[in-house]
Design a protein around this motif. Structure first.
Motif, PDB file in Angstrom:
ATOM      1  N   GLN A   1     -23.294 -20.502  15.879  1.00  0.00           N
ATOM      2  CA  GLN A   1     -22.988 -19.498  16.894  1.00  0.00           C
ATOM      3  C   GLN A   1     -22.300 -20.082  18.130  1.00  0.00           C
ATOM      4  N   ALA A   2     -22.228 -21.397  18.215  1.00  0.00           N
ATOM      5  CA  ALA A   2     -21.624 -22.046  19.384  1.00  0.00           C
ATOM      6  C   ALA A   2     -20.114 -21.839  19.374  1.00  0.00           C
ATOM      7  N   VAL A   3     -19.576 -21.360  20.495  1.00  0.00           N
ATOM      8  CA  VAL A   3     -18.126 -21.217  20.609  1.00  0.00           C
ATOM      9  C   VAL A   3     -17.539 -22.333  21.462  1.00  0.00           C
ATOM     10  N   MET A   4     -18.403 -22.990  22.255  1.00  0.00           N
ATOM     11  CA  MET A   4     -17.941 -24.106  23.071  1.00  0.00           C
ATOM     12  C   MET A   4     -19.132 -25.000  23.402  1.00  0.00           C
ATOM     13  N   VAL A   5     -18.871 -26.296  23.444  1.00  0.00           N
ATOM     14  CA  VAL A   5     -19.842 -27.243  23.988  1.00  0.00           C
ATOM     15  C   VAL A   5     -19.209 -27.874  25.215  1.00  0.00           C
ATOM     16  N   VAL A   6     -20.071 -28.232  26.178  1.00  0.00           N
ATOM     17  CA  VAL A   6     -19.624 -28.791  27.444  1.00  0.00           C
ATOM     18  C   VAL A   6     -20.334 -30.110  27.682  1.00  0.00           C
ATOM     19  N   GLU A   7     -19.574 -31.090  28.113  1.00  0.00           N
ATOM     20  CA  GLU A   7     -20.132 -32.345  28.603  1.00  0.00           C
ATOM     21  C   GLU A   7     -19.512 -32.617  29.969  1.00  0.00           C
ATOM     22  N   VAL A   8     -20.341 -33.050  30.901  1.00  0.00           N
ATOM     23  CA  VAL A   8     -19.894 -33.502  32.214  1.00  0.00           C
ATOM     24  C   VAL A   8     -20.211 -34.986  32.252  1.00  0.00           C
ATOM     25  N   THR A   9     -19.206 -35.816  32.491  1.00  0.00           N
ATOM     26  CA  THR A   9     -19.436 -37.256  32.433  1.00  0.00           C
ATOM     27  C   THR A   9     -20.451 -37.695  33.479  1.00  0.00           C
ATOM     28  N   SER A  10     -21.208 -38.706  33.088  1.00  0.00           N
ATOM     29  CA  SER A  10     -22.147 -39.375  33.977  1.00  0.00           C
ATOM     30  C   SER A  10     -21.533 -40.724  34.307  1.00  0.00           C
ATOM     31  N   TYR A  11     -22.068 -41.369  35.281  1.00  0.00           N
ATOM     32  CA  TYR A  11     -21.535 -42.691  35.614  1.00  0.00           C
ATOM     33  C   TYR A  11     -22.354 -43.752  34.890  1.00  0.00           C
ATOM     34  N   ASP A  12     -22.390 -43.615  33.568  1.00  0.00           N
ATOM     35  CA  ASP A  12     -23.146 -44.478  32.680  1.00  0.00           C
ATOM     36  C   ASP A  12     -22.229 -44.775  31.501  1.00  0.00           C
ATOM     37  N   SER A  13     -21.907 -46.038  31.259  1.00  0.00           N
ATOM     38  CA  SER A  13     -20.884 -46.384  30.270  1.00  0.00           C
ATOM     39  C   SER A  13     -21.235 -45.934  28.859  1.00  0.00           C
ATOM     40  N   ASP A  14     -22.492 -46.019  28.462  1.00  0.00           N
ATOM     41  CA  ASP A  14     -22.881 -45.618  27.109  1.00  0.00           C
ATOM     42  C   ASP A  14     -22.704 -44.117  26.915  1.00  0.00           C
ATOM     43  N   THR A  15     -23.176 -43.334  27.866  1.00  0.00           N
ATOM     44  CA  THR A  15     -23.042 -41.882  27.784  1.00  0.00           C
ATOM     45  C   THR A  15     -21.576 -41.490  27.830  1.00  0.00           C
ATOM     46  N   ASP A  16     -20.814 -42.098  28.721  1.00  0.00           N
ATOM     47  CA  ASP A  16     -19.392 -41.776  28.828  1.00  0.00           C
ATOM     48  C   ASP A  16     -18.648 -42.066  27.534  1.00  0.00           C
ATOM     49  N   ARG A  17     -18.947 -43.194  26.897  1.00  0.00           N
ATOM     50  CA  ARG A  17     -18.291 -43.533  25.627  1.00  0.00           C
ATOM     51  C   ARG A  17     -18.581 -42.452  24.586  1.00  0.00           C
ATOM     52  N   ARG A  18     -19.829 -42.019  24.508  1.00  0.00           N
ATOM     53  CA  ARG A  18     -20.168 -40.965  23.543  1.00  0.00           C
ATOM     54  C   ARG A  18     -19.432 -39.673  23.873  1.00  0.00           C
ATOM     55  N   ASP A  19     -19.395 -39.291  25.165  1.00  0.00           N
ATOM     56  CA  ASP A  19     -18.733 -38.044  25.575  1.00  0.00           C
ATOM     57  C   ASP A  19     -17.239 -38.055  25.265  1.00  0.00           C
ATOM     58  N   ARG A  20     -16.585 -39.201  25.441  1.00  0.00           N
ATOM     59  CA  ARG A  20     -15.132 -39.296  25.274  1.00  0.00           C
ATOM     60  C   ARG A  20     -14.694 -39.609  23.848  1.00  0.00           C
ATOM     61  N   ASP A  21     -15.495 -40.382  23.120  1.00  0.00           N
ATOM     62  CA  ASP A  21     -15.052 -40.868  21.814  1.00  0.00           C
ATOM     63  C   ASP A  21     -15.835 -40.292  20.633  1.00  0.00           C
TER      64      ASP A  21
ATOM     65  N   GLY B   1     -17.288 -27.912  13.492  1.00  0.00           N
ATOM     66  CA  GLY B   1     -16.499 -26.682  13.522  1.00  0.00           C
ATOM     67  C   GLY B   1     -16.635 -25.892  14.813  1.00  0.00           C
ATOM     68  N   ILE B   2     -17.125 -26.517  15.873  1.00  0.00           N
ATOM     69  CA  ILE B   2     -17.252 -25.834  17.159  1.00  0.00           C
ATOM     70  C   ILE B   2     -15.837 -25.643  17.710  1.00  0.00           C
ATOM     71  N   PRO B   3     -15.442 -24.399  18.016  1.00  0.00           N
ATOM     72  CA  PRO B   3     -14.053 -24.120  18.363  1.00  0.00           C
ATOM     73  C   PRO B   3     -13.512 -24.844  19.594  1.00  0.00           C
ATOM     74  N   VAL B   4     -14.340 -25.021  20.637  1.00  0.00           N
ATOM     75  CA  VAL B   4     -13.849 -25.633  21.875  1.00  0.00           C
ATOM     76  C   VAL B   4     -14.855 -26.664  22.377  1.00  0.00           C
ATOM     77  N   TYR B   5     -14.333 -27.815  22.781  1.00  0.00           N
ATOM     78  CA  TYR B   5     -15.132 -28.841  23.455  1.00  0.00           C
ATOM     79  C   TYR B   5     -14.510 -29.064  24.819  1.00  0.00           C
ATOM     80  N   LEU B   6     -15.275 -28.787  25.871  1.00  0.00           N
ATOM     81  CA  LEU B   6     -14.813 -28.966  27.241  1.00  0.00           C
ATOM     82  C   LEU B   6     -15.480 -30.194  27.827  1.00  0.00           C
ATOM     83  N   LEU B   7     -14.668 -31.167  28.230  1.00  0.00           N
ATOM     84  CA  LEU B   7     -15.171 -32.368  28.874  1.00  0.00           C
ATOM     85  C   LEU B   7     -14.725 -32.348  30.328  1.00  0.00           C
ATOM     86  N   VAL B   8     -15.688 -32.343  31.235  1.00  0.00           N
ATOM     87  CA  VAL B   8     -15.406 -32.445  32.661  1.00  0.00           C
ATOM     88  C   VAL B   8     -15.518 -33.927  32.993  1.00  0.00           C
TER      89      VAL B   8
END
Length: 194
Positions: free
Chosen positions: A107-127, A137-144
């Motif tokens: 049912q998810a149409v978008m997931v959102v991640e807001v970067t933290s100032y933590d290298s491990d979390t940031d790597r997961r969020d970006r890569d 199959g989530i239609p939109v991924y928004l990374l702030v």
């Protein structure tokens, strides 16, 4: 990637037991592409960015909700063997009722991640997470991205990756394509960076 690198660190069932025990210690764990990760505790600016996004989504899409990570984790990846805790999951209200801690992303149409100032979390969020969310199959991924001061709108999941990526600097509108179908005025994010 070698056979040893592609082998999961543990079974998903083992991860779920560890994650449940860790919650009592206020630690949020994720299991993406067979690897255990600790999700950084959000700072106040991170929380404000997620709050603002929730307000925008609810205002522009009545009947939908941006579920926070504390509410639900997602079963992700091709065979749903991953477990992610995005900062927000946009879905119609009531989508996750009765599913427990780890919900299906159908049912998810978008997931959102807001970067933290933590290298491990940031790597997961970006890569790692873009691939996991696309595989799901989530239609939109928004990374702030608070480091580069821009939003990245990933869309059109195809063959385990998003084929469209639009970068918008903070202060410029960001169009979130259908099925989300909203436009974010991103000026507010400038207040929540270091």
């Amino acid at each position: 990637m070698t056979a040893v690198e592609s082998r999961p660190q543990m079974l998903v069932e083992e991860f779920e037991c560890i994650a449940l025990a860790a919650e009592h210690e206020d630690v949020r764990l994720e299991f993406v592409h067979g690897r255990l990760g600790v999700k950084a505790a959000p700072d106040g600016n991170h929380s404000e960015a997620v709050r603002w996004l929730t307000e925008q989504c609810v205002r522009q899409r009545p009947g939908w909700w941006l579920y926070p990570t504390s509410t639900c984790g997602l079963r992700v990846e091709t065979h749903r063997q991953g477990r992610a805790r995005p900062d927000g999951v946009l879905a119609p209200e009531g989508s996750f009722a009765g599913q427990g801690e780890w919900v299906n992303a159908d049912q998810a149409v978008m997931v959102v991640e807001v970067t933290s100032y933590d290298s491990d979390t940031d790597r997961r969020d970006r890569d790692e997470k873009p691939r996991a969310y696309a595989e799901t199959g989530i239609p939109v991924y928004l990374l702030v991205d608070r480091d580069s001061c821009e939003v990245l709108v990933h869309s059109e999941p195809e063959d385990g990756q998003y084929v469209s990526l639009v970068r918008r600097p903070f202060g410029k509108p960001a169009v979130l394509p259908d099925p989300v179908g909203i436009t974010l005025e991103t000026e507010a994010f400038k207040a929540w960076v270091r």
